[in-house]
Design an enzyme around this catalytic site. Structure first.
Site, short mmCIF file in Angstrom:
data_model
loop_
_atom_site.label_atom_id
_atom_site.label_comp_id
_atom_site.label_asym_id
_atom_site.label_seq_id
_atom_site.Cartn_x
_atom_site.Cartn_y
_atom_site.Cartn_z
N ALA A 35 -28.36 -25.17 -24.77
CA ALA A 35 -28.00 -23.85 -23.92
C ALA A 35 -27.01 -24.21 -22.83
O ALA A 35 -26.89 -25.57 -22.61
CB ALA A 35 -28.81 -23.28 -23.80
N ASN A 36 -26.60 -23.50 -22.05
CA ASN A 36 -26.07 -23.99 -20.87
C ASN A 36 -26.60 -22.90 -19.64
O ASN A 36 -27.32 -21.81 -20.05
CB ASN A 36 -24.50 -23.81 -20.97
CG ASN A 36 -23.88 -22.41 -21.37
OD1 ASN A 36 -24.21 -21.57 -20.38
ND2 ASN A 36 -23.37 -22.49 -22.50
N ARG A 37 -25.96 -22.80 -18.52
CA ARG A 37 -26.54 -22.09 -17.31
C ARG A 37 -25.76 -20.85 -17.07
O ARG A 37 -26.14 -20.18 -16.19
CB ARG A 37 -26.25 -22.95 -16.18
CG ARG A 37 -27.15 -24.36 -16.00
CD ARG A 37 -26.94 -24.81 -14.77
NE ARG A 37 -27.84 -26.27 -14.54
CZ ARG A 37 -28.98 -26.18 -14.52
NH1 ARG A 37 -29.92 -25.44 -14.28
NH2 ARG A 37 -29.29 -27.42 -14.42
N ALA A 47 -19.89 -18.39 -21.94
CA ALA A 47 -19.69 -19.76 -21.67
C ALA A 47 -20.35 -20.34 -23.25
O ALA A 47 -21.48 -20.45 -23.42
CB ALA A 47 -20.51 -20.28 -20.68
#
Ligand code: C5P
Length: 394
Positions: free
Chosen positions: A206-208, A272
Site C-alpha cells: 500500500a502507500n501513505r 495514489a
C-alpha cells in the site's frame, strides 16, 4: 436535486402553489413548506403536506418542532427559498426585516438565494409602498418572478398582479440554484485514496495516501451541484454526503469502476494508485527453511492515461502529481505523458500525506499557478470553482 423551501403567504393564488409543489417534486426536488397564518386561510396545511411529502411548518413557537427541526436549521438546509404567493403585506414585512413569525424568521436566517413571486390585486401591486418594498428587496439581492398581467380573481378586474405561471416559477427557482451551484447538471468523477495490491491472500502493498484531498474534492463538487461518482481505495474516511461512492482495493479494480462510471464531464484523479502489482500467490506464503520469497512486480494500468486517451474522455481531465523533488518539471512532463489537461502538483517531501493542509501548483498548457498553502477543503473548493469555470465555456 435540491432542497427547495417554499414560503406561502396569504393570497387567493395559494391554490396554484399546490400544483407547483407537485411539479417541483416530479423534478426530484424536496419541498418543505412554511405557511403564514394568512396562507392557512386559503389552503390547509393538510393538503399542502399531502402533496409536499415533507414537513409543513406553521409556528415559530412550536417548541416540539423547535427541538425537532429549529427554524435556523430549516433556513440553513434550504438550497433556495421561494416565497409564493408573496402578498403585499409579506413583501413589506420582508423588506423591513421583520422576524415575528416562522416565515419571516426563516427568511432572515437563510443564506440561500431567495426568489419572491408576488401575487395581489393590481392596485396593491402598483401602490408606491409595494414598489418600495420590491425595490428594497431587489437591492438586498432577492430575485423576483412575476407578477403577470391578466384577469384577477375579482370580477371585472384586470392588470398586473397574477402569480407567475408554474413553469416560470420553476425556471426562476432552478436559475437561482444554478447561480450558487455552477456544476448543476454535470457529472464529475473523482478517484481517491491508495490502492492495495495483494501479495498473497493476507498481505498487500500500500502507500501513505489518506484520501483526504480526493474526498474533499468529491464533497466540494457535490456542494457545487454536480452529480459525483467517487471511486475510493481503502481509506478511514466516511463517504462524502450526496456522493455515490464505490469502494475498491487494487488498481485494476479502480480502473474497472472508473470505466463503468463514464461518461463524465470532468474527472479528477487524486488517488495514489500503486504503479506496480505483485504476481500474487494463491496461498499464504509460508515462512520456513526454503529460500526467501521474492516479489515479482508487474506494471499496473495507468488509469489517468487510459481515460485521457479513451473515446469516452471527459471534457476536462485533471491528474495529481505527488513529487518529492523537481516538482514542476516532473509535473509538466506528466501532463504530456498522461494526456490530461491539468496537473495538480504537490511536494510531498514534507509529508503531505494525511496532513490537514496542502501546497499545490496548478500546471496546464497555459502555465503554472502557485496556490498558497491552504486546508485541503479550501484547495478542493478552489479546484472545483476552476473546473466549473472551465466547463462553463465548454
Ligand atoms: O505517474 P504518477 O503516479 O506520479 O501519476 C500520478 C497521477 O496519475 C495521479 O493523478 C494518479 O491518480 C494517476 N495514476 C493513475 N493510475 C496509475 C498511476 C497514477 O491514474 N496507475
Amino acid at each position: 436535486m435540491a432542497n427547495v423551501l417554499i414560503v406561502m403567504s396569504g393570497g387567493i393564488a395559494a391554490y396554484k402553489v399546490l400544483d407547483l409543489i407537485r411539479r417541483l417534486r416530479e423534478r426530484g426536488h424536496t419541498t418543505p413548506v412554511v405557511m403564514t397564518e394568512a396562507a392557512q386561510r386559503f389552503v390547509t396545511p393538510l393538503s399542502v403536506g399531502a402533496l409536499s411529502n415533507a414537513p409543513v411548518l406553521t409556528e415559530l413557537w412550536d417548541l416540539d418542532r423547535e427541538r425537532e427541526i429549529g427554524h435556523i436549521r430549516l433556513a440553513r438546509s434550504a438550497d433556495v427559498v421561494l416565497v409564493a404567493p408573496a402578498s403585499a403585506d409579506f413583501l413589506a414585512r420582508m423588506a423591513h426585516g421583520l422576524a415575528d413569525d416562522l416565515a419571516t424568521a426563516v427568511l432572515l436566517a437563510t443564506g440561500a438565494p431567495v426568489v419572491v413571486a408576488p401575487a395581489m390585486n393590481p392596485f396593491m401591486w402598483e401602490h408606491p409602498a409595494t414598489q418600495r418594498s420590491v425595490a428594497q428587496l431587489t437591492a438586498d439581492g432577492v430575485r423576483t418572478v412575476g407578477p403577470e398581467a391578466g384577469e384577477m380573481a375579482e370580477r371585472n378586474e384586470a392588470g398586473v398582479g397574477r402569480l407567475a405561471e408554474t413553469s416560470a416559477l420553476i425556471a426562476a427557482v432552478e436559475e437561482a440554484l444554478g447561480a450558487d451551484r455552477p456544476l448543476a447538471g454535470r457529472h464529475v468523477l473523482v478517484t481517491s485514496g491508495p490502492t492495495h495490491e495483494p501479495i498473497d491472500p493476507v498481505r498487500y502493498i500500500a502507500n501513505r495516501s489518506s484520501g483526504r484531498q480526493g474526498h474533499a474534492i468529491a464533497a466540494a463538487a457535490a456542494r457545487a451541484g454536480a452529480t459525483v461518482t467517487l471511486v475510493s481505495g481503502p481509506v478511514r474516511l466516511a463517504d462524502p454526503a450526496g456522493v455515490e461512492t464505490h469502494h475498491v482495493e487494487s488498481a485494476r479494480d479502480m480502473l474497472g469502476a472508473v470505466e463503468r462510471a463514464l461518461p463524465a464531464d470532468a474527472a479528477v484523479f487524486a488517488a495514489a494508485v500503486a504503479d506496480w502489482r505483485v504476481n500474487a500467490a494463491a496461498q499464504k506464503l509460508k515462512k520456513g527453511s526454503g529460500p526467501l520469497p521474492t516479489l515479482e512486480l508487474t506494471e499496473n494500468p495507468d488509469i489517468l492515461a487510459t481515460v485521457s486517451r479513451s473515446p469516452q474522455r471527459p471534457t476536462l481531465v485533471v491528474g495529481f502529481a505527488a513529487e518529492t523533488e523537481h516538482v514542476l518539471p516532473n509535473a509538466r512532463a506528466k501532463l504530456e505523458r498522461k494526456g490530461c489537461d491539468w496537473i495538480v502538483a504537490n511536494d510531498v517531501s514534507q509529508g503531505v500525506f494525511g496532513a490537514e493542509t496542502n501546497t499545490v501548483h496548478l500546471v496546464s498548457a497555459a502555465g503554472v499557478e502557485d496556490w498558497p498553502t491552504a486546508g485541503k477543503d479550501e484547495v478542493a473548493a478552489k479546484l472545483v470553482a476552476r473546473i466549473a469555470e472551465a466547463l462553463s465555456g465548454a
